[in-house]
Design an enzyme around this catalytic site. Structure first.
Site, mmCIF file in Angstrom:
data_model
loop_
_atom_site.group_PDB
_atom_site.id
_atom_site.type_symbol
_atom_site.label_atom_id
_atom_site.label_comp_id
_atom_site.label_asym_id
_atom_site.label_seq_id
_atom_site.Cartn_x
_atom_site.Cartn_y
_atom_site.Cartn_z
ATOM 1 N N ASP A 134 37.435 2.794 -40.106
ATOM 2 C CA ASP A 134 36.457 2.933 -39.016
ATOM 3 C C ASP A 134 35.669 4.232 -39.147
ATOM 4 O OD1 ASP A 134 35.197 2.014 -36.733
ATOM 5 O OD2 ASP A 134 36.584 3.053 -35.386
ATOM 6 N N LEU A 164 48.725 -4.322 -57.971
ATOM 7 C CA LEU A 164 48.460 -4.222 -56.529
ATOM 8 C C LEU A 164 47.826 -5.511 -56.002
ATOM 9 C CD1 LEU A 164 48.187 -2.110 -54.068
ATOM 10 C CD2 LEU A 164 45.787 -2.003 -54.739
ATOM 11 N N TRP A 168 31.053 -9.880 -34.977
ATOM 12 C CA TRP A 168 29.851 -10.728 -34.852
ATOM 13 C C TRP A 168 28.990 -10.301 -33.673
ATOM 14 C CZ3 TRP A 168 29.036 -13.660 -38.970
ATOM 15 C CH2 TRP A 168 30.131 -14.153 -39.691
ATOM 16 N N HIS A 217 27.975 2.033 -44.091
ATOM 17 C CA HIS A 217 28.730 0.905 -44.670
ATOM 18 C C HIS A 217 28.637 0.951 -46.196
ATOM 19 C CE1 HIS A 217 29.356 -0.582 -40.725
ATOM 20 N NE2 HIS A 217 28.138 -1.032 -40.526
HETATM 21 C C1 IPE Z 1 37.612 -2.239 -36.322
HETATM 22 O O1 IPE Z 1 36.591 -1.362 -36.067
HETATM 23 C C2 IPE Z 1 37.160 -3.290 -37.290
HETATM 24 C C3 IPE Z 1 36.941 -2.840 -38.660
HETATM 25 C C4 IPE Z 1 37.182 -1.646 -39.125
HETATM 26 C C5 IPE Z 1 36.445 -3.849 -39.556
HETATM 27 P P1 IPE Z 1 35.607 -1.562 -34.822
HETATM 28 O O2 IPE Z 1 34.647 -0.433 -34.835
HETATM 29 O O3 IPE Z 1 35.020 -2.930 -34.859
HETATM 30 O O4 IPE Z 1 36.602 -1.492 -33.609
HETATM 31 P P2 IPE Z 1 36.362 -1.083 -32.089
HETATM 32 O O5 IPE Z 1 35.207 -1.897 -31.587
HETATM 33 O O6 IPE Z 1 36.044 0.369 -32.079
HETATM 34 O O7 IPE Z 1 37.649 -1.372 -31.427
HETATM 35 C C1 IPE Z 2 33.785 0.301 -39.481
HETATM 36 O O1 IPE Z 2 32.827 1.239 -39.149
HETATM 37 C C2 IPE Z 2 33.225 -0.798 -40.346
HETATM 38 C C3 IPE Z 2 33.076 -2.091 -39.676
HETATM 39 C C4 IPE Z 2 33.494 -2.377 -38.479
HETATM 40 C C5 IPE Z 2 32.412 -3.142 -40.418
HETATM 41 P P1 IPE Z 2 31.958 1.087 -37.846
HETATM 42 O O2 IPE Z 2 30.707 0.335 -38.181
HETATM 43 O O3 IPE Z 2 32.734 0.518 -36.732
HETATM 44 O O4 IPE Z 2 31.566 2.586 -37.536
HETATM 45 P P2 IPE Z 2 31.577 3.301 -36.122
HETATM 46 O O5 IPE Z 2 32.958 3.136 -35.571
HETATM 47 O O6 IPE Z 2 30.551 2.628 -35.290
HETATM 48 O O7 IPE Z 2 31.251 4.714 -36.431
HETATM 49 MG MG MG Z 3 33.913 1.340 -35.287
#
Ligand code: IPE
Ligand code: IPE
Ligand code: MG
Length: 225
Positions: free
Chosen positions: A12, A124, A62, A29
């Site tokens: 995240d 792995l 989504w 990303h």
């Molecule tokens: C969790 O991160 C999902 C991924 C890392 C793919 P999110 O950014 O979607 O989670 P929330 O919304 O902060 O809980």
């Molecule tokens: C995690 O990073 C990646 C995905 C959920 C795809 P985020 O896109 O949630 O990044 P933040 O949490 O908004 O910084």
């Molecule tokens: Mg996030």
């Protein structure tokens, strides 16, 4: 000494990493995908680590703006196209988890192909969680086993899940302390590590430090020392 055989990571903080630099979220990303490769190669080189399960796209993601979702789909396609070589060179088996039926047929085809082409690799196992949500995974598993006349056992349900392996170490980057619907069944006895580092800044040095701290934990699984 504890060895983390199955590591799961909630990657995240990509969006915030980019925004902090005055860039579009999607840039985060893109950089984050490079870190996926670095961390995967590091884990592949450590013979104690058998599985690395990475949260790449949740069933809740989504809800994001259409353009960000589209970018993530294209990035995944590009990542898998480019990384096949990395998987093969490092003897890594790719085993996706999640309900990929929601993806375009071309992306599904690529996911299936990379899985097939790396099926013989016995190093792995790298699992990318794609359109993954633990609630969805558990419901799909229950629907699979419910036809049985017997009472459902823990082993039956566990075997029907996408990910059939308990997690030893679960890491979340990005500063939040929640599981966001990731591996709720498999992480029942995982050791949880939360890092403030945003995923694009996460390094093998930080992972090594976490692995070292993990070795010192006394895991009791409800028993006594
Ligand atoms: C969790 O991160 C999902 C991924 C890392 C793919 P999110 O950014 O979607 O989670 P929330 O919304 O902060 O809980
Ligand atoms: C995690 O990073 C990646 C995905 C959920 C795809 P985020 O896109 O949630 O990044 P933040 O949490 O908004 O910084
Ligand atoms: Mg996030």
């Amino acid at each position: 000494m504890n060895k983390a055989r199955h590591i799961a990571i909630i990657m995240d903080g990509n969006g915030r990493w980019a925004e902090l630099r005055g860039q579009k979220r999607v840039k985060g990303h893109e950089v984050g995908a490079k870190v996926v490769r670095t961390i995967t190669e590091f884990c592949a080189a450590d013979s104690d680590i058998e599985r690395l399960t990475l949260y790449a796209f949740s069933t809740e993601n989504w809800k994001r703006p259409r353009l960000e979702v589209e970018f993530l789909m294209k990035l995944l396609q590009k990542y898998l196209d480019n990384e096949l070589e990395t998987y093969l060179t490092n003897n890594i088996r790719f085993e996706p988890i999640g309900d990929i039926r929601a993806f375009s047929s071309s992306l599904q085809k690529t996911i299936f192909e990379v899985k097939e082409k790396t099926a013989h690799c016995d190093g792995l196992v790298q699992s990318l969680a794609l359109n993954y949500g633990a609630h969805d995974e558990i419901l799909r598993a229950i629907n699979r086993v419910k036809k049985s006349q017997e009472d459902i056992t823990e082993a039956m349900l566990s075997n029907a899940l996408d990910c059939k392996h308990n997690v030893d170490l679960l890491i979340r980057t990005g500063g939040d302390h929640r599981l966001s619907n990731f591996l709720l069944w498999q992480a029942a006895y995982a050791e949880l590590f939360f890092s403030d580092t945003l995923w694009p800044d996460f390094t093998t040095v930080e992972l090594e430090k976490i692995l070292k701290d993990f070795t010192k934990i006394e895991r009791r699984f409800g028993g006594l020392k």
